[in-house]
Design a protein around this motif. Structure first.
Motif, PDB file in Angstrom:
ATOM      1  N   ARG A  34       0.813  -1.206   0.000  1.00  0.00           N
ATOM      2  CA  ARG A  34       0.000   0.000   0.000  1.00  0.00           C
ATOM      3  C   ARG A  34       0.857   1.273   0.000  1.00  0.00           C
ATOM      4  NH1 ARG A  34      -3.189  -0.698   4.805  1.00  0.00           N
ATOM      5  NH2 ARG A  34      -4.052  -2.676   4.153  1.00  0.00           N
ATOM      6  N   HIS A  36       4.192   1.714  -0.516  1.00  0.00           N
ATOM      7  CA  HIS A  36       5.331   1.864  -1.410  1.00  0.00           C
ATOM      8  C   HIS A  36       5.106   0.980  -2.614  1.00  0.00           C
ATOM      9  CE1 HIS A  36       7.541   3.983   1.721  1.00  0.00           C
ATOM     10  NE2 HIS A  36       6.946   3.156   2.542  1.00  0.00           N
ATOM     11  N   GLY A  37       6.117   0.894  -3.416  1.00  0.00           N
ATOM     12  CA  GLY A  37       6.087  -0.162  -4.403  1.00  0.00           C
ATOM     13  C   GLY A  37       6.001  -1.434  -3.594  1.00  0.00           C
ATOM     14  N   PHE A  38       5.877  -2.541  -4.264  1.00  0.00           N
ATOM     15  CA  PHE A  38       5.549  -3.724  -3.477  1.00  0.00           C
ATOM     16  C   PHE A  38       6.699  -4.297  -2.676  1.00  0.00           C
ATOM     17  CE2 PHE A  38       7.186  -5.963  -7.065  1.00  0.00           C
ATOM     18  CZ  PHE A  38       6.766  -5.197  -8.123  1.00  0.00           C
ATOM     19  N   VAL A  39       7.943  -3.983  -3.027  1.00  0.00           N
ATOM     20  CA  VAL A  39       9.021  -4.504  -2.187  1.00  0.00           C
ATOM     21  C   VAL A  39      10.080  -3.464  -1.859  1.00  0.00           C
ATOM     22  CG1 VAL A  39       8.840  -6.922  -2.815  1.00  0.00           C
ATOM     23  CG2 VAL A  39      10.212  -5.418  -4.211  1.00  0.00           C
ATOM     24  N   ARG A  40       9.838  -2.240  -2.270  1.00  0.00           N
ATOM     25  CA  ARG A  40      10.878  -1.235  -2.155  1.00  0.00           C
ATOM     26  C   ARG A  40      11.490  -1.159  -0.764  1.00  0.00           C
ATOM     27  NH1 ARG A  40      13.670   0.713  -5.712  1.00  0.00           N
ATOM     28  NH2 ARG A  40      12.072   1.791  -6.908  1.00  0.00           N
TER      29      ARG A  40
END
Lengths: 771, 165
Positions: A34, A36-40
């Protein structure tokens, strides 16, 4: 930790798992997608820090040092975003997957968008993150998070009690098909139930049965040699949108090298837009077209006489059968000019045997789809496209190359004595008894005929999305004492279950070794690339645990997946280490073709290609069925066609943030001229209805769809409220097939989704807005 | 222009949008910014067949980029060695001037970092001798990334394949 809670809630900490990945990830994980990017956040915060596993606290090490160390790894594995299961290579940095590409040894790195979106799937929180037991009513969405021990004990106790009361045959298991089914099949067999089935009645069953009736070989026993093919004919097989990466690459390569493509469909697709010939056929008349083609091929003696004489039984019957079906007769039904039908037949005969009529894949469409597909097989046979370069090639398994196949767990378990509850194999003798027909089990659930079904294990399958008539399905499911869903996603059926056992995502697990038949057979392995992000488990672990609790642990004689692999590979001469280099092993260097003079082996009773099928006729069906005109479609009514877009896979991907962004909502294609007469404008919300079921959907006007058809992309209209992106978006085409569980091809067994028309009407402005 | 040519073979493109996803997955982008885009056109009648085409648009990496001089913090830069136009996220203050300036709509807004983001030809990858994500994983191999002096060769070879049958 076992307190009752409503969804959505915070993710429980990982329980009962000896994962290497530290707990801190699980505290962070739910919020990543939600904010950030999904793994940043995981990636940047871990780089060069001292937090990763395997390093001493307080010692900071520059990232670059790990380039070739274990902190950055490359893993060969297998995609799981759709059922094609493309081979992949995954890069993992600090325990986080950062890059997925197609296996360079097979696909040259190529991958579809869904494959890349696998990263966001794994780090997304809207999937089952821990075992769950239902609290309120079925489908009510009230769940209790539990530990694996609690969930497995609960399932085992309930199953035992059902089996003690009603016998083991009261247990049903369904799956979506695929190469990893030895585990579920073995459990069911070991428990003593014959009721193992899959999704195929809602997909390729008609094609499969048609193929069996002609060759004694199934749908998957053929490959199409596109690389050397000179002319490919596709009947709605939308290869460039209903994607198999390898096949799509081969198709485009072949087109670049001059292969001709004829595309026949009720609408234009990307595939059709690359064709040299496009026929917009009247919905439901493929069989009529093929009869016209066969008539022409025979009348003008365009067929491969040597091949037909050598390998077929019943040619004279075929000649008599197609005699009345002239191209002019076909034109009157299909709308395709007779002259063009004749021209195609002649053109194909020039290129034979390097031609392929694709017999279809998803052909659960009409009551005569079996015969439509059978007629495609017959066209291939007439043009000699069997076991030949550039045509159909019989898929070879390990034994065809003198190698041992993989050992299976199920082989060591005796076959259950009870008859199948779907009646396949004893009441319906003309259907393949391997997996039977899923929808016929609903009758047993509802009426206890031939005996009651009381528990259902739904293994990675979603019948409420795949099969028609949600209300009828639910009424039958409600008769069950127990529904257990094993899934990595929230399907409609998963949400309706009593217990959810969350499967690890495909990057998070090892799977049993798979065999892929082909020109050259291959063993291929899915390797775990990352630790489970949530408290999920691989199939090999879940089934072993269930089996032990149910007293059949001896049928799962392994502790680790490594033991399982070694068991599978016994006698093959390979070890798990042989898969390290490329992720697979080819069982031969050079492909061999069987000799067309004497070497072909068909598994029909006669050993020949059976144009006349004694097995069909014994079951009371014709080898050559008369063409029956369909009921005309009245004004305002349409045949609802459904299909795929390159970015989505059935009902699996609608909630993926990356894929949702590109294709958020399905719309209803409708012929522009027809829509104009109805006063429907582009983008306007219309009502679609069938036998009491209604939905609203946006209209898309196009001249490139047949006036009698409307079309939409399948998989939308989801009702699971936790699916942030997919919930309540678009409409679910399968719901329009009301009463459809009873409307299926009697010979092929496939559901006839498109047989009964749907109604479309303009809704008033206000009504539309309310929708 | 940059020293590279990113060329799309339209005949070979199947409009599968994979390049968009490959790019976003590689850059770990949230919903919103789409650094390369596929724009479909058609179907429309071309002879007897309704044809579709798909235009691939990333960044042109202009010789004189509009986005670079307007950037108040020099976050937006043109790399001297090879002309790749990129944003240094650490320097970007999210003023959006580059977004206003670009006539092609290339710089995108990242709603999570609240900074501009754009196609940099995956320069971290090309510096390691790899191809940009959109090229490396394209299903049909319709996107070609080549140094400018080699780009035309590939186009001619592909034409030969098409015409030699």
């Amino acid at each position: 930790m076992n307190s009752g809670v409503f969804w959505p809630t915070t993710c429980p900490l990982k329980m009962g798992s000896a994962s290497r990945l530290s707990e801190q990830y699980f505290l962070q994980a739910p919020r990543i997608s939600r904010r950030h990017g999904f793994v940043r956040e995981l990636r940047s915060s871990d780089r060069g820090s001292d937090r990763g596993f395997g390093r001493l606290p307080g010692i900071s090490v520059p990232w670059g040092l790990y380039e070739d160390g274990f902190m950055k790894r490359s893993v060969y594995s297998m995609c799981g975003m759709c059922t094609v299961r493309c081979p992949i290579r995954v890069e993992v940095e600090d325990g986080i997957a950062t890059w997925i590409e197609g296996n360079p040894h097979i696909l040259g790195g190529a991958l579809c968008g869904k494959g890349s979106a696998g990263l966001s799937f794994h780090y997304q929180e809207e999937r089952p993150r821990s075992p769950m037991i239902r609290q309120g009513s079925r489908g009510g969405g009230q769940w209790k998070w539990v530990t694996w021990v609690t969930a497995l004990d609960y399932v085992a106790d309930r199953l035992k009690s059902v089996m003690d009361t009603h016998g083991p045959e009261s247990l049903l298991m369904s799956c979506r098909g695929g190469p990893f089914l030895d585990l579920p099949e073995t459990l069911l067999k070991a428990l003593g139930s014959p009721n193992f089935t899959n999704h195929d009645a809602s997909c390729g069953r008609n094609v499969h049965h048609a193929s069996l009736s002609v060759y004694g070989l199934g749908r998957k026993d053929f490959i199409y040699d596109l690389k050397k093919c000179r002319h490919l004919v596709l009947y709605g097989r939308n290869m460039l949108e209903s994607l198999k990466v390898k096949e799509a690459r081969e198709l485009m390569e072949a087109l670049s090298s001059g292969m001709k493509l004829t595309y026949i469909d009720v609408r234009q697709t990307v595939t059709g837009s690359k064709a040299g010939r496009f026929w917009m056929i009247r919905p439901g008349t493929d069989y009529a077209l093929n009869l016209g083609l066969i008539h022409t091929v025979i009348r003008e003696r365009l067929f491969d006489e040597a091949f037909v004489n050598r390998w077929t039984d019943g040619f004279d019957g075929l000649v008599r059968h197609v005699e009345p079906y002239t191209p002019e007769w076909a034109e009157a039904r299909t709308g395709i000019p007779a002259g063009e039908i004749v021209a195609l037949a002649r053109e194909l005969s020039e290129d034979r045997p390097k031609v392929v009529f694709h017999p279809g894949w998803m052909l659960a469409r009409y009551l005569d789809s079996f015969y439509a597909s059978r007629s495609v097989h017959i066209l291939n046979v007439l043009l000699g496209s069997v076991e030949v370069e550039g045509g159909q090639i019989i898929a070879k398994g390990p034994k065809d190359y003198g190698k041992s196949g993989l050992k299976t767990l199920a082989d060591g378990v005796p076959k259950p004595a009870a008859k199948r509850a779907d009646g396949v194999g004893w009441k319906h003798t003309h259907f393949d008894a391997g997996v039977g027909l899923f929808h016929l089990f609903y009758h047993a659930m509802l009426h206890g005929d031939p005996y009651p079904l009381r528990a259902y294990i739904c293994h990675r399958h979603d019948p409420l999305t795949a099969f028609p008539d949600r209300e009828a399905q639910r009424a039958a499911l409600d008769k069950l004492d127990l529904i257990v869903a094993l899934d990595a996603k929230f399907g409609e059926t998963t949400w309706y279950a009593d217990v959810i056992l969350p499967l690890a995502g495909y990057l998070e697990k090892d799977s049993p070794i798979a065999v892929q038949k082909g020109k050259i057979p291959r063993f291929i392995m899915r390797r775990q690339a990352i630790d489970p992000v949530y408290d999920t488990k691989p199939e090999w672990w879940i089934y072993r645990e269930l089996a032990r609790r149910l007293g059949v642990g001896r049928c799962f004689p392994y502790e680790t997946v490594e033991h399982l692999w070694r068991f599978q590979l016994e006698g093959t001469g390979y070890t798990p280490a042989d898969f390290e280099e490329k992720g697979f092993v080819d069982l031969a260097k050079q492909a061999i073709l069987l000799g067309r003079d004497t070497g072909l082996k068909f598994k029909t009773p006669s050993g020949k290609i059976e144009l006349v099928s004694p097995a069909l006729e014994k079951a009371g069906f014709a080898s050559f069925e008369k063409y029956r005109d369909k009921e005309p479609v009245p004004e305002g009514r349409f045949r609802l066609a459904f299909g795929r877009h390159a970015i989505h896979t059935q009902g699996h991907t609608q909630n993926n943030p990356l894929l949702h962004e590109v294709f958020p909502e399905n719309v209803l294609w409708i012929n522009a001229t027809v829509a104009g007469k109805m006063g429907i404008r582009e983008g306007e919300v219309v009502e679609i209805s069938a036998r009491g079921v209604k939905a609203h959907v946006r209209a898309h006007l196009t001249e490139f769809i047949h006036p009698e058809a409307v079309f939409t992309v399948h998989g939308f209209g989801r009702t699971v409220p936790v699916l942030k992106h997919a919930f309540n978006v678009g409409f679910a085409d399968q719901r329009m097939a009301k009463g459809g569980l009873d409307l299926f091809d009697p010979v092929g067994g496939g559901i006839a989704y498109m047989e009964a028309p749907v109604a479309v009407r303009k809704v008033r402005e206000a009504e539309g807005k309310a929708a | 222009m940059s020293r590279y040519i990113l060329h799309q073979d339209i005949d070979r493109c199947i409009g599968c949008y994979s390049c968009e996803i490959h790019c976003k997955a590689n850059k770990n982008l949230p919903e919103g910014p789409r650094l390369c885009r596929i724009y479909p056109k058609g179907p429309q009648w071309v002879g007897a067949v309704p044809r579709m085409a798909f235009a691939f648009m990333a960044c042109f990496h202009c010789e004189h980029p509009w986005c670079v001089p307007v950037c108040p913090t020099q976050a937006m830069q043109k790399r001297a060695a090879d002309g790749v136009v990129f944003v240094d996220a650490d320097k970007c203050i999210g003023c959006k001037l580059c977004i206003h300036a670009c006539p092609w709509g290339v710089p995108q807004w990242n709603p999570v970092t609240r900074k501009a983001v754009k196609c940099d030809l995956c320069m971290d990858r090309i510096d390691r001798g790899l191809q940009p994500a959109c090229v490396a994983k394209c299903i049909t191999g319709c996107i070609h990334f080549e140094p400018e002096e080699r780009a035309t060769e590939g186009i001619r070879l592909r034409y030969r394949q098409m015409t030699s049958v």
